[in-house]
Design a protein around this motif. Structure first.
Motif, PDB file in Angstrom:
ATOM      1  N   SER A  80       0.847  -1.198   0.000  1.00 26.06           N
ATOM      2  CA  SER A  80       0.000   0.000   0.000  1.00 26.06           C
ATOM      3  C   SER A  80       0.876   1.239   0.000  1.00 26.06           C
ATOM      4  CB  SER A  80      -0.927   0.023   1.220  1.00 26.06           C
ATOM      5  OG  SER A  80      -0.200   0.215   2.419  1.00 26.06           O
ATOM      6  N   ILE A  81       0.319   2.332  -0.497  1.00 26.69           N
ATOM      7  CA  ILE A  81       0.958   3.634  -0.432  1.00 26.69           C
ATOM      8  C   ILE A  81      -0.081   4.622   0.079  1.00 26.69           C
ATOM      9  CG2 ILE A  81       0.457   4.362  -2.803  1.00 26.69           C
ATOM     10  CD1 ILE A  81       3.885   4.884  -1.240  1.00 26.69           C
ATOM     11  N   TYR A  82       0.303   5.399   1.086  1.00 27.51           N
ATOM     12  CA  TYR A  82      -0.616   6.322   1.747  1.00 27.51           C
ATOM     13  C   TYR A  82      -0.033   7.716   1.616  1.00 27.51           C
ATOM     14  CZ  TYR A  82      -3.425   8.226   5.685  1.00 27.51           C
ATOM     15  OH  TYR A  82      -4.285   8.946   6.486  1.00 27.51           O
ATOM     16  N   LYS A  83      -0.755   8.620   0.949  1.00 26.75           N
ATOM     17  CA  LYS A  83      -0.210   9.961   0.759  1.00 26.75           C
ATOM     18  C   LYS A  83      -1.317  11.002   0.767  1.00 26.75           C
ATOM     19  CE  LYS A  83       0.003   9.510  -4.321  1.00 26.75           C
ATOM     20  NZ  LYS A  83       0.908   9.599  -5.486  1.00 26.75           N
ATOM     21  N   GLU A  84      -0.894  12.227   1.078  1.00 28.72           N
ATOM     22  CA  GLU A  84      -1.865  13.319   1.145  1.00 28.72           C
ATOM     23  C   GLU A  84      -2.416  13.631  -0.236  1.00 28.72           C
ATOM     24  OE1 GLU A  84      -2.200  17.997   2.620  1.00 28.72           O
ATOM     25  OE2 GLU A  84      -0.323  16.894   2.874  1.00 28.72           O
ATOM     26  N   GLU A  85      -3.715  13.902  -0.278  1.00 22.83           N
ATOM     27  CA  GLU A  85      -4.354  14.249  -1.540  1.00 22.83           C
ATOM     28  C   GLU A  85      -3.894  15.628  -1.977  1.00 22.83           C
ATOM     29  OE1 GLU A  85      -8.828  14.059  -3.536  1.00 22.83           O
ATOM     30  OE2 GLU A  85      -8.617  14.279  -1.369  1.00 22.83           O
ATOM     31  N   GLU A  86      -3.509  15.737  -3.231  1.00 18.71           N
ATOM     32  CA  GLU A  86      -2.987  17.008  -3.735  1.00 18.71           C
ATOM     33  C   GLU A  86      -4.117  18.005  -3.918  1.00 18.71           C
ATOM     34  OE1 GLU A  86      -0.730  16.403  -7.243  1.00 18.71           O
ATOM     35  OE2 GLU A  86       0.753  15.093  -6.298  1.00 18.71           O
ATOM     36  N   GLN A 113       3.828   7.227   2.269  1.00 18.93           N
ATOM     37  CA  GLN A 113       4.218   6.158   3.177  1.00 18.93           C
ATOM     38  C   GLN A 113       3.904   4.801   2.545  1.00 18.93           C
ATOM     39  OE1 GLN A 113       2.040   5.312   7.015  1.00 18.93           O
ATOM     40  NE2 GLN A 113       3.906   6.183   7.889  1.00 18.93           N
ATOM     41  N   TYR A 114       4.915   3.961   2.447  1.00 19.44           N
ATOM     42  CA  TYR A 114       4.793   2.649   1.814  1.00 19.44           C
ATOM     43  C   TYR A 114       4.800   1.555   2.872  1.00 19.44           C
ATOM     44  CZ  TYR A 114       6.335  -1.555  -0.703  1.00 19.44           C
ATOM     45  OH  TYR A 114       6.462  -2.836  -1.186  1.00 19.44           O
ATOM     46  N   LYS A 115       3.858   0.623   2.752  1.00 23.32           N
ATOM     47  CA  LYS A 115       3.819  -0.530   3.645  1.00 23.32           C
ATOM     48  C   LYS A 115       3.795  -1.810   2.818  1.00 23.32           C
ATOM     49  CE  LYS A 115       0.072   0.100   6.199  1.00 23.32           C
ATOM     50  NZ  LYS A 115      -0.590   1.345   5.754  1.00 23.32           N
ATOM     51  N   VAL A 117       3.034  -5.664   3.868  1.00 16.23           N
ATOM     52  CA  VAL A 117       2.643  -6.498   5.004  1.00 16.23           C
ATOM     53  C   VAL A 117       3.255  -7.898   4.940  1.00 16.23           C
ATOM     54  CG1 VAL A 117       0.496  -5.224   5.343  1.00 16.23           C
ATOM     55  CG2 VAL A 117       0.498  -7.238   3.856  1.00 16.23           C
ATOM     56  N   LYS A 118       3.824  -8.262   3.787  1.00 16.28           N
ATOM     57  CA  LYS A 118       4.506  -9.553   3.694  1.00 16.28           C
ATOM     58  C   LYS A 118       5.923  -9.467   4.237  1.00 16.28           C
ATOM     59  CE  LYS A 118       2.024 -11.889  -0.050  1.00 16.28           C
ATOM     60  NZ  LYS A 118       2.149 -12.509  -1.407  1.00 16.28           N
ATOM     61  N   SER A 119       6.648  -8.429   3.827  1.00 17.47           N
ATOM     62  CA  SER A 119       8.029  -8.261   4.286  1.00 17.47           C
ATOM     63  C   SER A 119       8.099  -7.456   5.581  1.00 17.47           C
ATOM     64  CB  SER A 119       8.857  -7.563   3.208  1.00 17.47           C
ATOM     65  OG  SER A 119       8.368  -6.246   2.961  1.00 17.47           O
ATOM     66  N   LYS A 120       6.925  -6.957   6.050  1.00 16.48           N
ATOM     67  CA  LYS A 120       6.841  -6.150   7.284  1.00 16.48           C
ATOM     68  C   LYS A 120       7.701  -4.887   7.182  1.00 16.48           C
ATOM     69  CE  LYS A 120       4.288  -9.295   9.328  1.00 16.48           C
ATOM     70  NZ  LYS A 120       4.247 -10.273   8.248  1.00 16.48           N
ATOM     71  N   GLU A 121       7.729  -4.287   5.998  1.00 12.81           N
ATOM     72  CA  GLU A 121       8.567  -3.122   5.746  1.00 12.81           C
ATOM     73  C   GLU A 121       7.736  -1.843   5.722  1.00 12.81           C
ATOM     74  OE1 GLU A 121      12.164  -1.965   2.658  1.00 12.81           O
ATOM     75  OE2 GLU A 121      10.455  -3.125   1.915  1.00 12.81           O
ATOM     76  N   LEU A 122       8.271  -0.791   6.333  1.00 17.75           N
ATOM     77  CA  LEU A 122       7.625   0.519   6.354  1.00 17.75           C
ATOM     78  C   LEU A 122       8.625   1.568   5.892  1.00 17.75           C
ATOM     79  CD1 LEU A 122       5.237   2.391   7.170  1.00 17.75           C
ATOM     80  CD2 LEU A 122       6.244   2.491   9.454  1.00 17.75           C
ATOM     81  N   LEU A 123       8.274   2.298   4.840  1.00 16.82           N
ATOM     82  CA  LEU A 123       9.134   3.343   4.297  1.00 16.82           C
ATOM     83  C   LEU A 123       8.328   4.619   4.136  1.00 16.82           C
ATOM     84  CD1 LEU A 123      10.897   1.329   1.441  1.00 16.82           C
ATOM     85  CD2 LEU A 123      11.991   2.129   3.545  1.00 16.82           C
ATOM     86  N   GLN A 124       8.936   5.747   4.488  1.00 19.39           N
ATOM     87  CA  GLN A 124       8.254   7.027   4.314  1.00 19.39           C
ATOM     88  C   GLN A 124       9.191   8.050   3.720  1.00 19.39           C
ATOM     89  OE1 GLN A 124       5.724   8.391   7.497  1.00 19.39           O
ATOM     90  NE2 GLN A 124       6.080  10.541   7.002  1.00 19.39           N
ATOM     91  N   ASP A 125       8.742   8.630   2.601  1.00 15.10           N
ATOM     92  CA  ASP A 125       9.465   9.696   1.925  1.00 15.10           C
ATOM     93  C   ASP A 125       9.057  10.999   2.620  1.00 15.10           C
ATOM     94  OD1 ASP A 125      10.417  11.639   0.252  1.00 15.10           O
ATOM     95  OD2 ASP A 125       9.644  10.765  -1.588  1.00 15.10           O
ATOM     96  N   VAL A 260       7.966   2.005  -4.527  1.00 18.53           N
ATOM     97  CA  VAL A 260       8.720   1.953  -3.275  1.00 18.53           C
ATOM     98  C   VAL A 260       9.599   3.193  -3.186  1.00 18.53           C
ATOM     99  CG1 VAL A 260      10.366   0.652  -1.887  1.00 18.53           C
ATOM    100  CG2 VAL A 260       8.743  -0.559  -3.355  1.00 18.53           C
ATOM    101  N   PRO A 261       9.448   4.042  -2.143  1.00 17.02           N
ATOM    102  CA  PRO A 261      10.289   5.244  -2.008  1.00 17.02           C
ATOM    103  C   PRO A 261      11.768   4.883  -1.904  1.00 17.02           C
ATOM    104  CG  PRO A 261       8.425   5.326  -0.491  1.00 17.02           C
ATOM    105  CD  PRO A 261       8.468   3.929  -1.048  1.00 17.02           C
ATOM    106  N   THR A 262      12.623   5.667  -2.557  1.00 14.40           N
ATOM    107  CA  THR A 262      14.063   5.386  -2.546  1.00 14.40           C
ATOM    108  C   THR A 262      14.910   6.616  -2.260  1.00 14.40           C
ATOM    109  OG1 THR A 262      14.160   5.712  -4.954  1.00 14.40           O
ATOM    110  CG2 THR A 262      13.848   3.446  -4.159  1.00 14.40           C
ATOM    111  N   LYS A 263      14.326   7.823  -2.387  1.00 12.97           N
ATOM    112  CA  LYS A 263      15.117   9.050  -2.269  1.00 12.97           C
ATOM    113  C   LYS A 263      15.197   9.533  -0.819  1.00 12.97           C
ATOM    114  CE  LYS A 263      13.918  10.693  -6.916  1.00 12.97           C
ATOM    115  NZ  LYS A 263      13.322  11.799  -7.699  1.00 12.97           N
ATOM    116  N   GLY A 264      16.300  10.221  -0.523  1.00 13.97           N
ATOM    117  CA  GLY A 264      16.456  10.844   0.782  1.00 13.97           C
ATOM    118  C   GLY A 264      17.462  10.141   1.674  1.00 13.97           C
ATOM    119  N   LYS A 265      17.869  10.840   2.727  1.00 11.77           N
ATOM    120  CA  LYS A 265      18.787  10.284   3.704  1.00 11.77           C
ATOM    121  C   LYS A 265      18.067   9.249   4.555  1.00 11.77           C
ATOM    122  CE  LYS A 265      21.652  11.580   7.679  1.00 11.77           C
ATOM    123  NZ  LYS A 265      22.089  12.701   8.558  1.00 11.77           N
ATOM    124  N   LYS A 266      18.607   8.039   4.611  1.00  8.21           N
ATOM    125  CA  LYS A 266      17.958   6.967   5.346  1.00  8.21           C
ATOM    126  C   LYS A 266      18.145   7.148   6.854  1.00  8.21           C
ATOM    127  CE  LYS A 266      18.301   3.486   1.679  1.00  8.21           C
ATOM    128  NZ  LYS A 266      18.820   2.143   1.305  1.00  8.21           N
TER     129      LYS A 266
END
Length: 300
Positions: A80-86, A113-115, A117-125, A260-266
């Motif tokens: 899933s990807i959760y983001k503010e409506e433009e 915000q990317y989730k 649920v299989k890999s239990k990964e949470l990423l947020q740009d 999947v978000p990839t940019k920015g300082k981790k």
């Protein structure tokens, strides 16, 4: 009689869940859920000494709008990807003041915000005061307590679930004015209050979460970082925030790509919370300084 009705409800819900699971498993589907999020803000004793009630109200209204947002959750069975409506920004009022609050608003708004649920990964740009971060963590583990209480949200029958978490995230919804240094020195009691306030801000808070989910959409997804229930979460009530689903579109004609978000300082969520707290404290002191002794030589 009540037990009989409840038993029939459980059976009917079970059948509906079984039919839904079969339907969702037959094809690669995608859904979109639209949410409205509202966070209450503590404006107790807000503002610098000498500020008029009209000024306080104007600033309070702007602060309030910072915490009323609409979001879109695009989801599949596993991602899933959760983001503010433009939206188009309304013209700012008050010249530089409006621009300052616009900057604050963008800084406090979470990025996509990317989730998984299989890999239990949470990423947020996340962009914060001009710096790009990639917040990387595992999905939070909620010890959900499943209840039998139900309610209707739109056309969906929802069940209640609750959980309690420990949070050390900075509470940036608290905009109460701290006593000036002069006030603190003159009154020992004020000094004690300031120390108590600082202690409260540095401790972990216990937050109760109330979620409402529907098994008519059997995915363990939800808005923001919430997940882990046997159906899509349509409403969440936490400490000061309410998130409510207003519309769901299943298998939209125009599919969205879940990137999947990839940019920015981790950074981890914990490290990011420290950065936010430090910057917010600096900003708070700057606002105090503009009208107090510390900002006497500045032009407002």
């Amino acid at each position: 009689m009540i037990k009989s009705i409840y038993s029939k409800l459980i059976i009917a819900t079970g059948l509906l869940f079984f039919v839904s699971v079969c339907s969702f498993a037959q094809k690669d589907f995608q859904g979109k859920a639209y949410y409205y999020s509202k966070t209450s803000v503590d404006m107790t004793n807000f503002g610098r000494p000498g500020m008029s009630e009209e000024q306080k109200k104007r600033i309070a209204d702007r602060m309030k709008s910072m915490f009323e947002k609409t979001y879109i959750l695009t989801f599949t069975q596993s991602e899933s990807i959760y983001k503010e409506e433009e939206k188009l920004e309304a013209p700012s009022e008050g010249g530089r003041g409006g621009g300052r609050f616009a900057m604050m608003s963008s800084s406090f708004t979470g990025g996509p915000q990317y989730k998984n649920v299989k890999s239990k990964e949470l990423l947020q740009d996340q962009e914060f005061f001009g710096k790009q971060f990639l917040i990387k963590d595992s999905l939070p583990q909620y010890n959900w307590e499943m209840g039998s209480e139900t309610k209707q949200i739109g056309k969906y029958m929802c069940f209640k679930a609750t959980a309690t978490i420990q949070s050390n995230a900075y509470d940036f919804t608290n905009f109460r004015r701290r006593p000036d240094r002069e006030e603190t020195n003159n009154k020992k009691q004020d000094s004690v209050k300031v120390k108590a306030t600082n202690k409260e801000e540095n401790t972990t808070r216990e937050i109760k979460i109330v979620a409402w989910y529907t098994m008519q959409i059997p995915v363990n997804q939800g808005p923001g970082e919430y997940w882990g229930l046997p159906g899509l979460i349509l409403e969440v009530n936490t400490d000061k925030t309410t998130i409510l689903c207003s519309k769901i579109v299943m298998n939209p004609e125009e599919k969205s790509t879940i990137k999947v978000p990839t940019k920015g300082k981790k950074v981890t969520r914990e490290a990011y919370n420290v950065i936010v707290k430090k910057k917010t404290e600096e900003m708070r002191e700057n606002f105090r300084g503009r009208g107090g002794r510390g900002g006497g030589n500045r032009r407002s």
